[in-house]
Design an enzyme around this catalytic site. Structure first.
Site, PDB file in Angstrom:
ATOM      1  N   GLU A 276       0.879  -1.248  -0.064  1.00 35.72           N
ATOM      2  CA  GLU A 276      -0.042   0.001   0.055  1.00 35.72           C
ATOM      3  C   GLU A 276       0.876   1.213   0.128  1.00 35.72           C
ATOM      4  O   GLU A 276       1.655   1.174   0.477  1.00 35.72           O
ATOM      5  CB  GLU A 276      -0.965  -0.016   1.507  1.00 35.72           C
ATOM      6  CG  GLU A 276      -1.546   1.225   1.422  1.00 35.72           C
ATOM      7  CD  GLU A 276      -2.166   1.210   2.897  1.00 35.72           C
ATOM      8  OE1 GLU A 276      -3.444   1.981   3.272  1.00 35.72           O
ATOM      9  OE2 GLU A 276      -2.136   0.283   3.827  1.00 35.72           O
ATOM     10  N   LYS A 343      -9.814   1.854  -2.593  1.00 42.31           N
ATOM     11  CA  LYS A 343     -10.110   1.448  -1.250  1.00 42.31           C
ATOM     12  C   LYS A 343     -11.659   1.995  -1.111  1.00 42.31           C
ATOM     13  O   LYS A 343     -11.529   3.319  -1.269  1.00 42.31           O
ATOM     14  CB  LYS A 343      -9.027   1.905  -0.223  1.00 42.31           C
ATOM     15  CG  LYS A 343      -9.482   1.458   0.849  1.00 42.31           C
ATOM     16  CD  LYS A 343      -8.209   1.777   1.929  1.00 42.31           C
ATOM     17  CE  LYS A 343      -8.507   1.034   3.298  1.00 42.31           C
ATOM     18  NZ  LYS A 343      -7.508   1.258   4.422  1.00 42.31           N
ATOM     19  N   CYS A 393      -5.063  -2.780   3.020  1.00 40.33           N
ATOM     20  CA  CYS A 393      -5.189  -2.762   4.278  1.00 40.33           C
ATOM     21  C   CYS A 393      -6.346  -3.291   5.254  1.00 40.33           C
ATOM     22  O   CYS A 393      -6.779  -4.431   5.088  1.00 40.33           O
ATOM     23  CB  CYS A 393      -4.498  -1.520   4.705  1.00 40.33           C
ATOM     24  SG  CYS A 393      -3.755  -1.292   6.590  1.00 40.33           S
TER      25      CYS A 393
END
Length: 531
Positions: A276, A343, A393
């Site tokens: 990330e 995300k 994540c």
């Protein structure tokens, strides 16, 4: 065994105060953390739940039960996510006392869910005049699990350390593809309640229930819900090990970019993945030859890259994203030669600012802290005959969202055959957050029957197969590349199709069963009294 009759003339035994019970359950909650990774002593978590239920059943009032439950939730959270202090103070720049208070406030808030669960249990038991076995086996486990589920989505959710995660390698793991992590938490609570009946007249049936649940769980573990799809692909997962203090240091950004460029182009692979925000600059801020140079390597070596990088669609729309560079730039799922995943489940305070809390975020210096959420359903990245679905994540904590993307894939695609998590846990230092997050990814593989690839900055960079087993892993806090061949999996599990619906139905049926048990008990008592 003969029991001594109590002396009617003996003074009554002093009752433990509510404060004393709160202390016991706070300690029990804290010790439950040993049931999770990296320790893995999952029986301790069941014993902790049993301790909570025991103290609640002997509480003096509904209010006392709520306070006892709150203490358990506080101890559980404070011990389990104490590493947030590192993120807030060491890397976020928050003053040490304020960082400690912030972690305590989070634990205080998470304790409210357990308080509501246990207070509701005490109120319903009193209202229904519920017998002890019904309270232990039906009421308490169901309310524990339902409020855990509520914690997992209310106010965007905080499902870290949900009790089911402790059981990715326990006899209950076989239930994961059916009822998911919250269902495992419910079954763990059911076993805890049954163990409390060991001295009750129903002990044989309660212990039989423990044995049956455990044996069925082991048996379910032998069921293969998914099957191999296509050919193995070669993967290279890059662990940059860039210190968090250097990631956004202007004097180090260029060096980190070269580091990742060298690691990416060191060798070809069907899939090369970085962590990330491996690159912290927006694409339009990069040197003009940076992305084209990577694309040229991909095209020449027939490789595919997933690169962690922030994206911006406007001056106010920033995304935590991965950019995919395909070996074949004409592939259907890439636009202008690039694949993109944004995300969609953002972290409160770290990636978006809840209404009214900008003052809190202003106490820290967290870059890219006010982002835009991507769509819930996004296409997977096609690599040879595999489809790789990224998550970034914190997103892999939400199993129901990953299941939904597999159950209803983006238009024109089949369900993904592999999962990919890209993370940067350098925010939390060398703490138990890293193995805890690895355990969360293992649960996602159990629920979906898909392998999970993990490309992280400091760890845990790993390859997990579709049965939740870590097959390869880099040492934490080292710089390196994990190379392996991975088999994609197709097919479905009940959890992919139903998500949390089956668990919710079973928990609600348990509450209904408790009500019926109480009704039958009252009817029997009334009949006996009439006779």
């Amino acid at each position: 065994m003969r029991f001594r009759r109590a002396d009617p003339n003996a003074p009554p035994k002093p009752q433990r105060s509510t404060q004393g019970r709160m202390l016991v359950t706070a300690l029990a909650g804290a010790l439950c953390v040993l049931g999770f990774a990296p320790f893995g002593w999952w029986p301790l978590e069941i014993l902790g739940l049993a301790t909570l239920f025991y103290q609640v059943l002997r509480s003096s009032s509904v209010k006392a039960a709520g306070l006892i439950g709150w203490a358990f939730g506080f101890g559980w959270t404070a011990a389990g996510v104490h590493w947030l202090y590192v993120s807030l103070h060491d890397h976020g720049g928050m003053a040490a006392p304020l960082a400690a208070v912030a972690v305590a406030l989070l634990a205080w808030a998470m304790g409210i869910y357990v308080a509501l669960a246990m207070g509701t249990a005490a109120w319903l038991r009193k209202k229904w005049a519920l017998p002890l076995p019904a309270a232990n086996l039906l009421l308490l486990p169901a309310l524990w699990a339902l409020f855990e589920w509520l914690r997992g989505w209310l106010f965007t959710g905080f499902p870290w350390l949900s009790s089911g995660y402790a059981h990715n390698h326990s006899p209950l793991a076989g239930f994961a593809p059916i009822v998911g992590v919250y269902g495992l938490g419910w079954l763990a609570a059911l076993i805890a309640g049954a163990l409390l009946l060991v001295f009750h007249r129903t002990r044989l049936r309660a212990l039989a229930l423990v044995v049956v649940v455990s044996v069925v769980g082991v048996g379910l573990g032998f069921i293969t819900w998914t099957h191999p799809q296509g050919n193995l692909i070669s993967v290279r997962l890059i662990q940059g090990n860039v210190p968090q203090a250097e990631k956004f240091d202007g004097s180090r950004v260029a060096a980190v970019m070269r580091q990742y460029q060298d690691a990416i182009t060191a060798a070809p692979a069907d899939l090369i993945a970085t962590p990330e925000t491996a690159i912290v600059m927006l694409p339009q801020q990069l040197p003009p030859d940076y992305l084209p140079g990577l694309a040229q390597f991909m095209h020449q070596t027939n490789s595919n890259l997933i690169l962690g990088i922030p994206m911006a669609d406007s001056r106010t729309a920033y995304f935590n994203s991965v950019l995919g560079i395909a070996a074949n730039p004409g592939a259907a799922q890439v636009a202008g030669g690039y694949y993109r995943y944004d995300k969609h489940h953002l972290v409160p305070y770290g990636e978006f600012i809840p209404w009214g809390f900008r003052w809190f975020v202003n106490l820290m210096s967290i870059p890219l802290g006010d982002q835009t959420s991507g769509p819930d359903i996004q296409p997977a990245f096609a690599i040879r005959d595999q489809l790789v679905l990224p998550n970034i994540c914190y997103e892999d904590l939400f199993g129901e969202e990953i299941a939904a993307q597999l159950n209803t894939p983006a238009q024109g695609q089949q369900p993904a055959t592999m999962l990919l998590n890209v993370s940067n846990l350098a925010w939390f230092g060398d703490t138990i957050a890293i193995p805890q997050h690895l355990q969360i990814s293992q649960m996602r593989t159990l629920e979906t029957g898909r392998p999970m690839l993990r490309a992280t900055n400091t760890g845990a960079t790993a390859i997990i197969d579709g049965r939740g087993v870590v097959r390869e892993q880099l040492a934490v806090n080292t710089t390196g590349t994990l190379a392996a061949n991975v088999q994609g999996m197709a097919g479905t599990t009940p959890y992919i199709v139903l998500g949390n619906k089956l668990f919710l139905a079973l928990a609600l049926l348990s509450l209904g069963g408790a009500w019926l048990w109480a009704k039958r008990s009252r009817t029997a008592k009334n009949a006996a009294a009439a006779a």
